[in-house]
Design a protein around this motif. Structure first.
Motif, PDB file in Angstrom:
ATOM      1  N   ARG A 139      30.122  37.395  54.350  1.00  0.00           N
ATOM      2  CA  ARG A 139      31.125  37.441  55.000  1.00  0.00           C
ATOM      3  C   ARG A 139      31.472  36.367  55.733  1.00  0.00           C
ATOM      4  N   GLY A 140      30.491  35.790  56.433  1.00  0.00           N
ATOM      5  CA  GLY A 140      30.444  34.854  57.484  1.00  0.00           C
ATOM      6  C   GLY A 140      30.838  33.276  56.894  1.00  0.00           C
ATOM      7  N   VAL A 141      30.011  33.132  55.730  1.00  0.00           N
ATOM      8  CA  VAL A 141      30.252  31.847  54.932  1.00  0.00           C
ATOM      9  C   VAL A 141      31.820  31.915  54.406  1.00  0.00           C
ATOM     10  N   ARG A 142      32.327  33.079  53.828  1.00  0.00           N
ATOM     11  CA  ARG A 142      33.700  33.196  53.531  1.00  0.00           C
ATOM     12  C   ARG A 142      34.637  32.885  54.716  1.00  0.00           C
ATOM     13  N   ASP A 143      34.393  33.454  55.767  1.00  0.00           N
ATOM     14  CA  ASP A 143      35.410  33.063  57.191  1.00  0.00           C
ATOM     15  C   ASP A 143      35.103  31.651  57.294  1.00  0.00           C
ATOM     16  N   ILE A 144      34.024  31.025  57.276  1.00  0.00           N
ATOM     17  CA  ILE A 144      34.217  29.583  57.637  1.00  0.00           C
ATOM     18  C   ILE A 144      34.699  28.622  56.652  1.00  0.00           C
ATOM     19  N   ALA A 145      34.648  29.025  55.103  1.00  0.00           N
ATOM     20  CA  ALA A 145      35.439  28.404  54.140  1.00  0.00           C
ATOM     21  C   ALA A 145      36.995  28.447  54.335  1.00  0.00           C
ATOM     22  N   GLY A 146      37.462  29.602  54.485  1.00  0.00           N
ATOM     23  CA  GLY A 146      38.800  29.940  54.852  1.00  0.00           C
ATOM     24  C   GLY A 146      39.621  29.603  53.691  1.00  0.00           C
ATOM     25  N   HIS A 147      38.993  29.871  52.348  1.00  0.00           N
ATOM     26  CA  HIS A 147      39.571  29.811  50.868  1.00  0.00           C
ATOM     27  C   HIS A 147      40.243  31.120  50.717  1.00  0.00           C
ATOM     28  N   GLU A 148      41.314  31.357  51.033  1.00  0.00           N
ATOM     29  CA  GLU A 148      41.893  32.761  50.833  1.00  0.00           C
ATOM     30  C   GLU A 148      41.892  33.232  49.495  1.00  0.00           C
ATOM     31  N   THR A 149      42.400  32.212  48.481  1.00  0.00           N
ATOM     32  CA  THR A 149      42.616  32.918  47.067  1.00  0.00           C
ATOM     33  C   THR A 149      41.053  32.940  46.856  1.00  0.00           C
ATOM     34  N   ALA A 150      40.026  32.467  46.696  1.00  0.00           N
ATOM     35  CA  ALA A 150      38.694  32.513  46.419  1.00  0.00           C
ATOM     36  C   ALA A 150      38.137  33.717  47.203  1.00  0.00           C
ATOM     37  N   ASN A 151      38.390  34.011  48.354  1.00  0.00           N
ATOM     38  CA  ASN A 151      37.906  35.032  49.136  1.00  0.00           C
ATOM     39  C   ASN A 151      38.391  36.295  48.666  1.00  0.00           C
ATOM     40  N   GLN A 152      39.729  36.275  48.377  1.00  0.00           N
ATOM     41  CA  GLN A 152      40.110  37.573  48.007  1.00  0.00           C
ATOM     42  C   GLN A 152      39.669  38.144  46.584  1.00  0.00           C
ATOM     43  N   VAL A 153      39.467  37.055  45.844  1.00  0.00           N
ATOM     44  CA  VAL A 153      39.181  37.274  44.315  1.00  0.00           C
ATOM     45  C   VAL A 153      37.411  37.966  44.466  1.00  0.00           C
ATOM     46  N   VAL A 154      36.715  37.144  45.239  1.00  0.00           N
ATOM     47  CA  VAL A 154      35.287  37.575  45.218  1.00  0.00           C
ATOM     48  C   VAL A 154      35.312  38.892  45.898  1.00  0.00           C
ATOM     49  N   GLU A 155      36.014  39.166  47.053  1.00  0.00           N
ATOM     50  CA  GLU A 155      36.101  40.532  47.632  1.00  0.00           C
ATOM     51  C   GLU A 155      36.338  41.793  46.556  1.00  0.00           C
ATOM     52  N   ARG A 156      37.256  41.410  45.545  1.00  0.00           N
ATOM     53  CA  ARG A 156      37.645  42.488  44.760  1.00  0.00           C
ATOM     54  C   ARG A 156      36.362  42.415  43.808  1.00  0.00           C
ATOM     55  N   LEU A 157      35.800  41.437  43.384  1.00  0.00           N
ATOM     56  CA  LEU A 157      34.779  41.425  42.266  1.00  0.00           C
ATOM     57  C   LEU A 157      33.604  42.240  43.002  1.00  0.00           C
ATOM     58  N   ARG A 158      33.289  41.888  44.264  1.00  0.00           N
ATOM     59  CA  ARG A 158      31.977  42.442  44.900  1.00  0.00           C
ATOM     60  C   ARG A 158      32.429  43.869  45.112  1.00  0.00           C
ATOM     61  N   ALA A 159      33.390  44.289  45.278  1.00  0.00           N
ATOM     62  CA  ALA A 159      33.638  45.870  45.391  1.00  0.00           C
ATOM     63  C   ALA A 159      33.294  46.651  44.137  1.00  0.00           C
ATOM     64  N   GLN A 160      33.652  45.748  42.813  1.00  0.00           N
ATOM     65  CA  GLN A 160      33.497  46.515  41.907  1.00  0.00           C
ATOM     66  C   GLN A 160      31.835  46.894  41.654  1.00  0.00           C
ATOM     67  N   VAL A 161      31.195  46.087  42.261  1.00  0.00           N
ATOM     68  CA  VAL A 161      29.567  46.384  42.186  1.00  0.00           C
ATOM     69  C   VAL A 161      29.071  46.635  43.026  1.00  0.00           C
ATOM     70  N   VAL A 162      29.474  47.189  43.898  1.00  0.00           N
ATOM     71  CA  VAL A 162      28.752  47.525  45.277  1.00  0.00           C
ATOM     72  C   VAL A 162      27.752  48.529  45.239  1.00  0.00           C
TER      73      VAL A 162
END
Length: 213
Positions: free
Chosen positions: A129-152
């Motif tokens: 999550r910290g790496v995503r926050d530093i990157a600040g790439h909102e589109t990629a972050n949102q897609v990754v978060e949705r994908l991560r949620a599916q395989v939690v």
């Protein structure tokens, strides 16, 4: 209000409050989350688009079960996106942010040494999550978060596999070092290697479960 209901049900799904294929009864959800039926229905439709819920004709909604094969496919997509995010983070990281990542890495090392698997799992999520926050790439972050949620659920199983935390620790340390050094190529490579190893671990876990059944 509808967004609040969606977020609350999503959080419950990610915590594992419901098991795969469990029916999600609208009346029960209304009572549990203090919401109206229209808000719950809207939330379930949104969660269905995110792959967390499936809505069956004339049977209502239930928690979607993700197969190992699908979890591996999701991980393959995450590998590409998280590599991009890590590279972006290396380009944007500040000295203070680099130090924070190093601190998380040190906590992860202590958790492994102490055998604290749940603490390590929490720190793992915090690092990504910290790496995503530093990157600040909102589109990629949102897609990754949705994908991560599916395989939690699958990732939780992986976190309990003996030796998994010890194997992944140096991978995370490589990611931290590359981002802190401001090296986007090394950061992307380290992140892709790490996520690829998650896919390999999922395949091994599936094979182990098949042999045991």
């Amino acid at each position: 209000m509808e967004n609040d209901v969606t977020g609350a049900i999503r959080a419950a799904l990610l915590r594992g409050d419901y098991v795969p294929r469990q029916r999600l009864i609208e009346a029960d959800l209304c009572e549990q989350f203090g919401a109206g039926r229209s808000g719950v229905r809207s939330a379930l439709r949104q969660l269905a688009t995110e792959g967390l819920v499936e809505i069956q004709r004339n049977r209502g909604a239930r928690v979607r079960e993700i197969s190992f094969a699908e979890a591996v496919e999701v991980t393959e997509v995450r590998m590409v996106l998280e590599g991009l995010i890590a590279a972006r983070a290396a380009e944007r990281v500040s000295p203070a942010q680099a130090e924070e990542l190093r601190a998380i890495g040190a906590d992860m090392a202590r958790a492994v040494a102490d055998g604290e698997l749940m603490a390590y799992s929490d720190l793992n999520a915090r690092l990504h999550r910290g790496v995503r926050d530093i990157a600040g790439h909102e589109t990629a972050n949102q897609v990754v978060e949705r994908l991560r949620a599916q395989v939690v659920g699958h990732q939780f199983m992986l976190s309990l596999v003996p030796g998994r935390a010890r194997a992944s620790l140096p991978q995370h340390q490589r990611i931290i070092a590359a981002i802190a050094a401001g090296d986007p190529v090394a950061a992307e490579t380290a992140m892709r290697d790490h996520v690829a190893s998650v896919g390999e671990a999922l395949r091994a876990l599936e094979a182990r479960q098949e042999r045991a059944s």
